[in-house]
Design a protein around this motif. Sequence first.
Motif, PDB file in Angstrom:
ATOM      1  N   VAL A  23      -7.505 -68.715  25.325  1.00 15.04           N
ATOM      2  CA  VAL A  23      -7.683 -70.191  26.319  1.00 15.04           C
ATOM      3  C   VAL A  23      -7.952 -70.013  28.140  1.00 15.04           C
ATOM      4  O   VAL A  23      -8.589 -70.275  28.408  1.00 15.04           O
ATOM      5  N   LEU A  83     -12.078 -66.533  21.539  1.00 16.32           N
ATOM      6  CA  LEU A  83     -11.619 -67.650  21.876  1.00 16.32           C
ATOM      7  C   LEU A  83     -11.809 -68.380  19.907  1.00 16.32           C
ATOM      8  O   LEU A  83     -10.696 -68.409  19.023  1.00 16.32           O
ATOM      9  N   TRP A  88      -2.801 -67.872  23.091  1.00 19.92           N
ATOM     10  CA  TRP A  88      -3.148 -68.986  24.699  1.00 19.92           C
ATOM     11  C   TRP A  88      -4.181 -67.952  25.098  1.00 19.92           C
ATOM     12  O   TRP A  88      -4.465 -68.512  26.764  1.00 19.92           O
TER      13      TRP A  88
END
Length: 104
Positions: free
Chosen positions: A32, A23, A29
């Motif tokens: 995440v 990350l 995304w």
Amino acid sequence: MAWVSLVVAGLFEMFGVLMINKLHKDRNWQSVLLLILGFGASFIFLAYAMKTLPMGTAYAIWTGIGASGGAILGMILYDEPKEWKRIVFIAMVLGAAVGLKLVS
């Protein structure tokens, strides 16, 4: 079965640590989502193990696997220093986890 669950929780903890690094580099995304899934699975398996194992033992082993595993993965995947002193201390952490298993 609690010990197997605890080891699996530690492995997911290691995965979560890898996803923190991913990350930091990628900022997307998927990173995440993988981070949340990794740590979420880790907590679920830890909670299951703690139904049987004492909290102190389970937590110590879980963090030991995560911390030492993260350090080992950093050495293997990210070319972090591989000094003998680091390896000795990682071995001490893992030895303490084995010791807790033997006395529990």
